[in-house]
Design a protein around this motif. Structure first.
Motif, PDB file in Angstrom:
ATOM      1  N   ASP A 123      10.114 -36.061 -62.514  1.00 34.78           N
ATOM      2  CA  ASP A 123      11.027 -35.158 -63.200  1.00 34.78           C
ATOM      3  C   ASP A 123      10.350 -34.695 -64.641  1.00 34.78           C
ATOM      4  OD1 ASP A 123      12.897 -33.964 -64.715  1.00 34.78           O
ATOM      5  OD2 ASP A 123      14.589 -35.327 -64.363  1.00 34.78           O
ATOM      6  N   PRO A 124       9.466 -33.813 -64.669  1.00 36.44           N
ATOM      7  CA  PRO A 124       8.617 -33.441 -65.864  1.00 36.44           C
ATOM      8  C   PRO A 124       9.417 -33.212 -66.979  1.00 36.44           C
ATOM      9  CG  PRO A 124       8.114 -31.990 -63.934  1.00 36.44           C
ATOM     10  CD  PRO A 124       9.321 -32.741 -63.656  1.00 36.44           C
ATOM     11  N   GLN A 125      10.931 -32.816 -67.057  1.00 39.07           N
ATOM     12  CA  GLN A 125      11.502 -32.500 -68.142  1.00 39.07           C
ATOM     13  C   GLN A 125      11.889 -33.833 -68.737  1.00 39.07           C
ATOM     14  OE1 GLN A 125      14.240 -29.482 -68.936  1.00 39.07           O
ATOM     15  NE2 GLN A 125      13.722 -28.400 -66.877  1.00 39.07           N
ATOM     16  N   LYS A 126      12.301 -34.554 -67.930  1.00 36.56           N
ATOM     17  CA  LYS A 126      12.831 -36.212 -68.309  1.00 36.56           C
ATOM     18  C   LYS A 126      11.666 -36.718 -68.938  1.00 36.56           C
ATOM     19  CE  LYS A 126      14.967 -40.260 -66.502  1.00 36.56           C
ATOM     20  NZ  LYS A 126      15.008 -41.191 -65.179  1.00 36.56           N
ATOM     21  N   ASP A 183       0.395 -22.631 -66.483  1.00 36.18           N
ATOM     22  CA  ASP A 183       1.062 -21.488 -66.849  1.00 36.18           C
ATOM     23  C   ASP A 183       1.898 -21.324 -68.018  1.00 36.18           C
ATOM     24  OD1 ASP A 183       2.375 -19.031 -66.592  1.00 36.18           O
ATOM     25  OD2 ASP A 183       2.748 -18.919 -64.352  1.00 36.18           O
ATOM     26  N   LYS A 184       1.450 -20.470 -69.070  1.00 31.71           N
ATOM     27  CA  LYS A 184       2.119 -20.597 -70.217  1.00 31.71           C
ATOM     28  C   LYS A 184       3.592 -20.315 -70.129  1.00 31.71           C
ATOM     29  CE  LYS A 184       1.958 -19.864 -75.138  1.00 31.71           C
ATOM     30  NZ  LYS A 184       1.300 -19.136 -76.306  1.00 31.71           N
ATOM     31  N   GLU A 185       3.731 -19.299 -69.168  1.00 33.36           N
ATOM     32  CA  GLU A 185       5.073 -18.748 -68.987  1.00 33.36           C
ATOM     33  C   GLU A 185       6.207 -19.939 -68.535  1.00 33.36           C
ATOM     34  OE1 GLU A 185       5.028 -14.960 -66.983  1.00 33.36           O
ATOM     35  OE2 GLU A 185       3.833 -14.139 -68.899  1.00 33.36           O
ATOM     36  N   VAL A 186       5.694 -20.731 -67.797  1.00 30.81           N
ATOM     37  CA  VAL A 186       6.522 -21.871 -67.378  1.00 30.81           C
ATOM     38  C   VAL A 186       6.482 -23.067 -68.374  1.00 30.81           C
ATOM     39  CG1 VAL A 186       6.449 -23.758 -65.688  1.00 30.81           C
ATOM     40  CG2 VAL A 186       5.721 -21.361 -65.101  1.00 30.81           C
ATOM     41  N   ALA A 187       5.145 -23.286 -69.043  1.00 27.93           N
ATOM     42  CA  ALA A 187       5.079 -24.578 -69.900  1.00 27.93           C
ATOM     43  C   ALA A 187       5.918 -24.243 -71.208  1.00 27.93           C
ATOM     44  CB  ALA A 187       3.808 -24.791 -70.216  1.00 27.93           C
ATOM     45  N   LEU A 191       8.713 -26.818 -72.503  1.00 27.99           N
ATOM     46  CA  LEU A 191       8.452 -27.644 -73.616  1.00 27.99           C
ATOM     47  C   LEU A 191       9.259 -27.469 -74.773  1.00 27.99           C
ATOM     48  CD1 LEU A 191       4.632 -27.485 -73.445  1.00 27.99           C
ATOM     49  CD2 LEU A 191       6.149 -29.602 -73.648  1.00 27.99           C
ATOM     50  N   THR A 192       9.817 -26.177 -75.155  1.00 30.55           N
ATOM     51  CA  THR A 192      10.901 -25.745 -76.239  1.00 30.55           C
ATOM     52  C   THR A 192      12.224 -26.488 -75.697  1.00 30.55           C
ATOM     53  OG1 THR A 192       9.873 -23.696 -76.259  1.00 30.55           O
ATOM     54  CG2 THR A 192      12.048 -23.870 -77.225  1.00 30.55           C
ATOM     55  N   ALA A 193      12.421 -26.557 -74.492  1.00 27.10           N
ATOM     56  CA  ALA A 193      13.746 -27.203 -74.225  1.00 27.10           C
ATOM     57  C   ALA A 193      13.828 -28.602 -74.504  1.00 27.10           C
ATOM     58  CB  ALA A 193      14.234 -26.937 -72.611  1.00 27.10           C
ATOM     59  N   ASP A 198       5.540 -24.808 -81.602  1.00 22.64           N
ATOM     60  CA  ASP A 198       4.086 -24.599 -81.631  1.00 22.64           C
ATOM     61  C   ASP A 198       2.962 -24.711 -80.437  1.00 22.64           C
ATOM     62  OD1 ASP A 198       4.762 -23.765 -84.402  1.00 22.64           O
ATOM     63  OD2 ASP A 198       3.730 -25.672 -85.260  1.00 22.64           O
ATOM     64  N   ILE A 199       3.543 -24.232 -79.313  1.00 25.55           N
ATOM     65  CA  ILE A 199       2.827 -24.527 -78.226  1.00 25.55           C
ATOM     66  C   ILE A 199       1.544 -23.552 -77.996  1.00 25.55           C
ATOM     67  CG2 ILE A 199       3.107 -24.434 -75.540  1.00 25.55           C
ATOM     68  CD1 ILE A 199       6.524 -24.743 -76.838  1.00 25.55           C
ATOM     69  N   THR A 200       0.554 -24.240 -77.659  1.00 27.52           N
ATOM     70  CA  THR A 200      -0.752 -23.380 -77.429  1.00 27.52           C
ATOM     71  C   THR A 200      -1.488 -23.949 -76.284  1.00 27.52           C
ATOM     72  OG1 THR A 200      -2.130 -25.064 -78.782  1.00 27.52           O
ATOM     73  CG2 THR A 200      -1.157 -23.134 -80.090  1.00 27.52           C
ATOM     74  N   MET A 201      -2.236 -23.027 -75.728  1.00 27.67           N
ATOM     75  CA  MET A 201      -3.186 -23.278 -74.319  1.00 27.67           C
ATOM     76  C   MET A 201      -4.193 -23.320 -74.709  1.00 27.67           C
ATOM     77  SD  MET A 201      -0.209 -23.470 -72.188  1.00 27.67           S
ATOM     78  CE  MET A 201      -0.474 -23.184 -70.647  1.00 27.67           C
ATOM     79  N   LEU A 202      -5.232 -24.147 -74.107  1.00 30.07           N
ATOM     80  CA  LEU A 202      -6.561 -23.860 -74.260  1.00 30.07           C
ATOM     81  C   LEU A 202      -7.432 -24.118 -72.851  1.00 30.07           C
ATOM     82  CD1 LEU A 202      -9.280 -23.880 -76.180  1.00 30.07           C
ATOM     83  CD2 LEU A 202      -9.412 -26.240 -75.815  1.00 30.07           C
ATOM     84  N   GLU A 203      -8.101 -23.056 -72.527  1.00 33.69           N
ATOM     85  CA  GLU A 203      -8.759 -22.943 -71.153  1.00 33.69           C
ATOM     86  C   GLU A 203     -10.134 -23.923 -71.144  1.00 33.69           C
ATOM     87  OE1 GLU A 203      -7.903 -21.765 -68.072  1.00 33.69           O
ATOM     88  OE2 GLU A 203      -5.998 -20.578 -69.156  1.00 33.69           O
ATOM     89  N   LEU A 204     -10.332 -24.758 -70.464  1.00 32.14           N
ATOM     90  CA  LEU A 204     -11.506 -25.758 -70.276  1.00 32.14           C
ATOM     91  C   LEU A 204     -12.376 -25.332 -69.061  1.00 32.14           C
ATOM     92  CD1 LEU A 204     -12.323 -27.874 -72.422  1.00 32.14           C
ATOM     93  CD2 LEU A 204     -11.285 -29.665 -70.932  1.00 32.14           C
TER      94      LEU A 204
END
Ligand SMILES: C[S@@+](CC[C@H](N)C(=O)[O-])C[C@H]1O[C@@H](n2cnc3c(N)ncnc32)[C@H](O)[C@@H]1O
Length: 275
Positions: A123-126, A183-187, A191-193, A198-204
């Motif tokens: 349960d990722p949210q938990k 996927d930023k639209e999912v993350a 994460l906000t909830a 201040d959520i950022t994503m970096l491609e590696l």
């Protein structure tokens, strides 16, 4: 309804297998070290700050945090993984435990890192709410996620090969999409909830090293949990076809290096601040 218990059991049993633990540490070694360096740099704990490395696995992220002078606590539910981590990061304090229900008091840590662990939460949210609970306000979280279906690299190739040659009757217990946080639209909303901002994503452009093209199949078959269950359930002829397709792609699309091949295995580093 998703059978979370069966998923949780598969993950726990899988990672507790010393063969899988060792297989992961060897098969994904280079890519995990590349991501660990960026994770540690992203949470950037000042020397003496307390950092919690969750799903520490073989300890690559914990080792990078120690190098930067952090006081590191490293948690995993797999004793087999903790054995490897103790060798990799002997300066850390190790805790056998489950991210879903941690025993640390609220606001215990300045920073939290999770190297390729979030996709294994039933349960990722938990799990992320637990992370928010143990982080101090203003503390930073960073975690890594492999890019999956549709990506040009090891995981994308695996999905394509299994789609072409695998038996559709072989299924896994329902669980969260392993790659959704890339996927930023999912993350972002999740994460906000859970109490982050201040959520950022970096491609590696992370890469796995294989000593021969067939070894990419082995990395998944012997060093992963979901992928290993999916491959393990296939008849021998289907396994051979999947292995052959992965080998061909390593040969055609990998880069020859040091007697073996570098395989693109793109990942994403997600970072957020505890609100
Ligand atoms: C893919 S490995 C990642 C290892 C390492 N952090 C890295 O960056 O490569 C995932 C690890 O997460 C651990 N894990 C998965 N779910 C967990 C949970 N709910 N609580 C604690 N550890 C968990 C597994 O035992 C395994 O060691």
């Amino acid at each position: 309804m998703a059978n979370t218990d069966a998923f949780e059991r598969m993950e726990r049993d899988g990672w507790q297998d010393p063969g899988i633990a060792q297989g992961y540490a060897e098969g994904f070694d280079l890519a995990t070290r590349q991501a660990a360096d960026v994770l540690a740099e992203t949470v950037a704990p000042d020397p003496g700050y307390s950092a919690l490395d969750l799903c520490t696995g073989h300890g690559v992220v914990a080792a990078e945090l120690l190098k930067r002078g952090a006081v590191v606590t490293a948690l995993d539910f797999s004793p087999a993984m903790l054995d490897l981590a103790q060798r990799m990061a002997p300066g850390a304090t190790f805790v056998e435990g489950d991210v879903m229900a941690m025993t640390f008091p609220d606001q215990s840590f300045d920073a939290v890192s999770i190297g390729f662990g979030v996709p294994h939460f039933p349960d990722p949210q938990k799990g992320l709410r637990e992370v928010a609970r143990v982080l101090k306000p203003g503390g930073r979280l960073a975690f890594s996620i492999w890019r999956g279906k549709g990506s040009n690299g090891a995981f994308g190739w695996l999905f394509e090969a299994v789609g072409r040659h695998g038996d559709p009757a072989v299924t896994l217990p329902d669980g969260p999409d392993a790659h959704m946080f890339a996927d930023k639209e999912v993350a972002e909303p999740l994460l906000t909830a859970c109490g982050f901002t201040d959520i950022t994503m970096l491609e590696l452009q992370s890469r796995v090293f294989v000593s021969s093209p067939e070894k990419l199949f082995d990395a998944f078959d012997k060093g992963a949990v979901r992928a290993a269950s999916l491959l393990g359930g296939q008849a021998e002829d289907r396994r051979s076809a999947i292995r052959a397709e992965l080998s061909r792609r390593v040969q055609d699309e990998g880069t020859a290096d040091n007697g073996g091949h570098l395989v693109p295995t793109p990942s994403v580093i997600v970072s957020a601040v505890r609100a």
